[in-house]
Scaffold this motif. Sequence first.
Motif, PDB file in Angstrom:
ATOM      1  N   PRO A  62     -29.023   1.234 -47.404  1.00  0.00           N
ATOM      2  CA  PRO A  62     -28.962   2.689 -47.242  1.00  0.00           C
ATOM      3  C   PRO A  62     -28.018   3.407 -48.204  1.00  0.00           C
ATOM      4  CG  PRO A  62     -28.899   1.596 -45.107  1.00  0.00           C
ATOM      5  CD  PRO A  62     -28.723   0.531 -46.145  1.00  0.00           C
ATOM      6  N   ILE A  63     -27.049   2.683 -48.758  1.00  0.00           N
ATOM      7  CA  ILE A  63     -26.098   3.359 -49.648  1.00  0.00           C
ATOM      8  C   ILE A  63     -26.285   2.983 -51.118  1.00  0.00           C
ATOM      9  CG2 ILE A  63     -24.373   3.543 -47.825  1.00  0.00           C
ATOM     10  CD1 ILE A  63     -22.803   1.299 -49.243  1.00  0.00           C
ATOM     11  N   LEU A  64     -27.284   2.165 -51.432  1.00  0.00           N
ATOM     12  CA  LEU A  64     -27.494   1.762 -52.822  1.00  0.00           C
ATOM     13  C   LEU A  64     -27.769   2.970 -53.703  1.00  0.00           C
ATOM     14  CD1 LEU A  64     -29.701  -1.476 -52.800  1.00  0.00           C
ATOM     15  CD2 LEU A  64     -27.372  -1.228 -53.665  1.00  0.00           C
ATOM     16  N   GLY A  65     -27.106   2.999 -54.854  1.00  0.00           N
ATOM     17  CA  GLY A  65     -27.369   4.033 -55.835  1.00  0.00           C
ATOM     18  C   GLY A  65     -28.537   3.617 -56.725  1.00  0.00           C
ATOM     19  N   THR A  66     -28.592   4.214 -57.905  1.00  0.00           N
ATOM     20  CA  THR A  66     -29.668   3.920 -58.850  1.00  0.00           C
ATOM     21  C   THR A  66     -29.111   3.160 -60.036  1.00  0.00           C
ATOM     22  OG1 THR A  66     -30.822   5.944 -58.203  1.00  0.00           O
ATOM     23  CG2 THR A  66     -31.486   4.909 -60.276  1.00  0.00           C
ATOM     24  N   ALA A  67     -29.708   2.025 -60.346  1.00  0.00           N
ATOM     25  CA  ALA A  67     -29.260   1.212 -61.479  1.00  0.00           C
ATOM     26  C   ALA A  67     -29.797   1.798 -62.779  1.00  0.00           C
ATOM     27  CB  ALA A  67     -29.744  -0.223 -61.313  1.00  0.00           C
TER      28      ALA A  67
ATOM     29  N   GLN B  55     -17.970  -8.465 -75.123  1.00  0.00           N
ATOM     30  CA  GLN B  55     -18.661  -7.892 -76.287  1.00  0.00           C
ATOM     31  C   GLN B  55     -19.454  -8.967 -77.030  1.00  0.00           C
ATOM     32  OE1 GLN B  55     -16.319  -6.811 -79.829  1.00  0.00           O
ATOM     33  NE2 GLN B  55     -17.197  -4.746 -79.647  1.00  0.00           N
ATOM     34  N   GLN B  56     -18.861 -10.131 -77.223  1.00  0.00           N
ATOM     35  CA  GLN B  56     -19.546 -11.222 -77.902  1.00  0.00           C
ATOM     36  C   GLN B  56     -20.746 -11.716 -77.092  1.00  0.00           C
ATOM     37  OE1 GLN B  56     -16.365 -14.017 -78.389  1.00  0.00           O
ATOM     38  NE2 GLN B  56     -15.274 -12.743 -79.879  1.00  0.00           N
ATOM     39  N   THR B  57     -20.584 -11.763 -75.774  1.00  0.00           N
ATOM     40  CA  THR B  57     -21.689 -12.176 -74.905  1.00  0.00           C
ATOM     41  C   THR B  57     -22.844 -11.188 -75.005  1.00  0.00           C
ATOM     42  OG1 THR B  57     -20.115 -13.195 -73.365  1.00  0.00           O
ATOM     43  CG2 THR B  57     -22.334 -12.743 -72.530  1.00  0.00           C
ATOM     44  N   ALA B  58     -22.522  -9.908 -74.999  1.00  0.00           N
ATOM     45  CA  ALA B  58     -23.556  -8.875 -75.084  1.00  0.00           C
ATOM     46  C   ALA B  58     -24.311  -8.954 -76.406  1.00  0.00           C
ATOM     47  CB  ALA B  58     -22.915  -7.499 -74.925  1.00  0.00           C
ATOM     48  N   ARG B  59     -23.603  -9.210 -77.481  1.00  0.00           N
ATOM     49  CA  ARG B  59     -24.254  -9.324 -78.785  1.00  0.00           C
ATOM     50  C   ARG B  59     -25.166 -10.536 -78.827  1.00  0.00           C
ATOM     51  NH1 ARG B  59     -18.900  -7.996 -82.548  1.00  0.00           N
ATOM     52  NH2 ARG B  59     -19.003  -5.694 -82.347  1.00  0.00           N
ATOM     53  N   ARG B  60     -24.727 -11.612 -78.210  1.00  0.00           N
ATOM     54  CA  ARG B  60     -25.523 -12.837 -78.199  1.00  0.00           C
ATOM     55  C   ARG B  60     -26.803 -12.663 -77.375  1.00  0.00           C
ATOM     56  NH1 ARG B  60     -21.571 -15.850 -77.322  1.00  0.00           N
ATOM     57  NH2 ARG B  60     -21.726 -16.126 -75.070  1.00  0.00           N
ATOM     58  N   LEU B  61     -26.700 -11.870 -76.302  1.00  0.00           N
ATOM     59  CA  LEU B  61     -27.852 -11.651 -75.433  1.00  0.00           C
ATOM     60  C   LEU B  61     -28.646 -10.398 -75.799  1.00  0.00           C
ATOM     61  CD1 LEU B  61     -26.225 -12.538 -71.977  1.00  0.00           C
ATOM     62  CD2 LEU B  61     -27.676 -13.989 -73.419  1.00  0.00           C
ATOM     63  N   HIS B  62     -28.110  -9.611 -76.745  1.00  0.00           N
ATOM     64  CA  HIS B  62     -28.763  -8.377 -77.196  1.00  0.00           C
ATOM     65  C   HIS B  62     -29.001  -7.413 -76.030  1.00  0.00           C
ATOM     66  CE1 HIS B  62     -29.401 -10.353 -81.045  1.00  0.00           C
ATOM     67  NE2 HIS B  62     -29.956 -11.369 -80.401  1.00  0.00           N
ATOM     68  N   LEU B  63     -27.935  -7.221 -75.236  1.00  0.00           N
ATOM     69  CA  LEU B  63     -28.020  -6.334 -74.087  1.00  0.00           C
ATOM     70  C   LEU B  63     -26.836  -5.369 -74.060  1.00  0.00           C
ATOM     71  CD1 LEU B  63     -29.053  -8.818 -71.246  1.00  0.00           C
ATOM     72  CD2 LEU B  63     -30.499  -7.102 -72.346  1.00  0.00           C
ATOM     73  N   PRO B  64     -27.043  -4.151 -73.564  1.00  0.00           N
ATOM     74  CA  PRO B  64     -25.931  -3.213 -73.416  1.00  0.00           C
ATOM     75  C   PRO B  64     -25.042  -3.614 -72.247  1.00  0.00           C
ATOM     76  CG  PRO B  64     -27.904  -2.269 -72.476  1.00  0.00           C
ATOM     77  CD  PRO B  64     -28.329  -3.563 -73.145  1.00  0.00           C
ATOM     78  N   VAL B  65     -23.805  -3.135 -72.259  1.00  0.00           N
ATOM     79  CA  VAL B  65     -22.842  -3.427 -71.206  1.00  0.00           C
ATOM     80  C   VAL B  65     -22.456  -2.126 -70.506  1.00  0.00           C
ATOM     81  CG1 VAL B  65     -20.543  -4.314 -70.647  1.00  0.00           C
ATOM     82  CG2 VAL B  65     -21.905  -5.399 -72.447  1.00  0.00           C
ATOM     83  N   TYR B  66     -22.564  -2.120 -69.192  1.00  0.00           N
ATOM     84  CA  TYR B  66     -22.120  -0.978 -68.399  1.00  0.00           C
ATOM     85  C   TYR B  66     -20.814  -1.320 -67.701  1.00  0.00           C
ATOM     86  CZ  TYR B  66     -26.362   1.770 -69.006  1.00  0.00           C
ATOM     87  OH  TYR B  66     -27.379   2.514 -69.545  1.00  0.00           O
ATOM     88  N   ILE B  67     -19.923  -0.334 -67.607  1.00  0.00           N
ATOM     89  CA  ILE B  67     -18.666  -0.487 -66.880  1.00  0.00           C
ATOM     90  C   ILE B  67     -18.476   0.724 -65.964  1.00  0.00           C
ATOM     91  CG2 ILE B  67     -17.568  -1.831 -68.719  1.00  0.00           C
ATOM     92  CD1 ILE B  67     -16.024   0.696 -69.518  1.00  0.00           C
ATOM     93  N   LEU B  68     -17.538   0.599 -65.039  1.00  0.00           N
ATOM     94  CA  LEU B  68     -17.152   1.699 -64.166  1.00  0.00           C
ATOM     95  C   LEU B  68     -15.725   2.119 -64.472  1.00  0.00           C
ATOM     96  CD1 LEU B  68     -18.463   0.659 -60.630  1.00  0.00           C
ATOM     97  CD2 LEU B  68     -19.212   2.633 -61.947  1.00  0.00           C
TER      98      LEU B  68
ATOM     99  N   ALA C  66     -20.627   4.085 -66.805  1.00  0.00           N
ATOM    100  CA  ALA C  66     -21.638   4.556 -65.866  1.00  0.00           C
ATOM    101  C   ALA C  66     -21.370   6.010 -65.495  1.00  0.00           C
ATOM    102  CB  ALA C  66     -21.646   3.684 -64.618  1.00  0.00           C
ATOM    103  N   ARG C  67     -22.431   6.778 -65.415  1.00  0.00           N
ATOM    104  CA  ARG C  67     -22.308   8.215 -65.183  1.00  0.00           C
ATOM    105  C   ARG C  67     -21.769   8.515 -63.794  1.00  0.00           C
ATOM    106  NH1 ARG C  67     -27.229  12.654 -65.727  1.00  0.00           N
ATOM    107  NH2 ARG C  67     -25.987  14.499 -65.200  1.00  0.00           N
ATOM    108  N   HIS C  68     -22.220   7.756 -62.800  1.00  0.00           N
ATOM    109  CA  HIS C  68     -21.794   7.999 -61.426  1.00  0.00           C
ATOM    110  C   HIS C  68     -20.827   6.907 -60.989  1.00  0.00           C
ATOM    111  CE1 HIS C  68     -24.813  11.093 -61.288  1.00  0.00           C
ATOM    112  NE2 HIS C  68     -25.768  10.227 -61.593  1.00  0.00           N
ATOM    113  N   GLN C  69     -20.012   7.214 -59.983  1.00  0.00           N
ATOM    114  CA  GLN C  69     -18.913   6.312 -59.626  1.00  0.00           C
ATOM    115  C   GLN C  69     -18.801   6.059 -58.133  1.00  0.00           C
ATOM    116  OE1 GLN C  69     -16.712   5.062 -62.131  1.00  0.00           O
ATOM    117  NE2 GLN C  69     -18.083   5.996 -63.604  1.00  0.00           N
TER     118      GLN C  69
END
Length: 226
Positions: free
Chosen positions: A108-113, A135-148, A165-168
């Motif tokens: 019921p409280i899940l936001g949007t990924a 950062q190195q892991t993200a480059r190796r996997l070719h994926l963006p990284v989100y933080i709060l 992340a836009r929402h907190q």
Amino acid sequence: PEMSRGLGDVYKRQVCGSDQIWNPGSLDFSTHFFAPDFAAQKISYAPSLRSATAAAFANIDLKGLLADFAAVSVREQESVAVIEQLTGRTPKVVLDPTLLPAEQDFAPILGTAPKGDYLFFYSIDYPPEVCRTVQQTARRLHLPVYILFTGNKTYRALPYGFRLARHQTPGDFLALVKGAKLVLSTSFHGTVFALRFGTPFYALKAKRGAAYYTCLLYTSDAADDR
């Protein structure tokens, strides 16, 4: 203090907990987390001393602060010996409250990924050496990284190209964990919720100026497809 006395006229019990409210090494530590001025019944549920030893309470009257607690529990077994030594009381070890609800109770409280595949990096202080590893892991996997945003130290993570992340809200945090391809975390609760949602994760720790993987505690069959 006056507010605490007033609350005692309204509430019959007060629960102190959880997380690191009893860690004297925390920047925001205060004896007010023991509710010394609350006149009604007090109990604690799963507070953490983190790795504090008895010596860390040298200038804190822990025995006096816990004297009027009807029941005392803690989150870690290591905290039991410290409280026993200083107060003579043996607290009960209980589950962190994040482990009590069923997974569907969070729905019921899940936001949007975020849309698309991503990594979720969750930390409180974002050590630079850990940021470099992520950062190195993200480059190796070719994926963006989100933080709060978790405090002023979050700003030192932004030069690594991580996306704030836009929402907190708590629900947004849960959605980020649940929807990630991989969670990388230096935090107890980052690890816990990765386990709760079955998201593959690495628990990271900074040591001697370099980041290293301490353990890979969970990989599901679905992880191979991710």
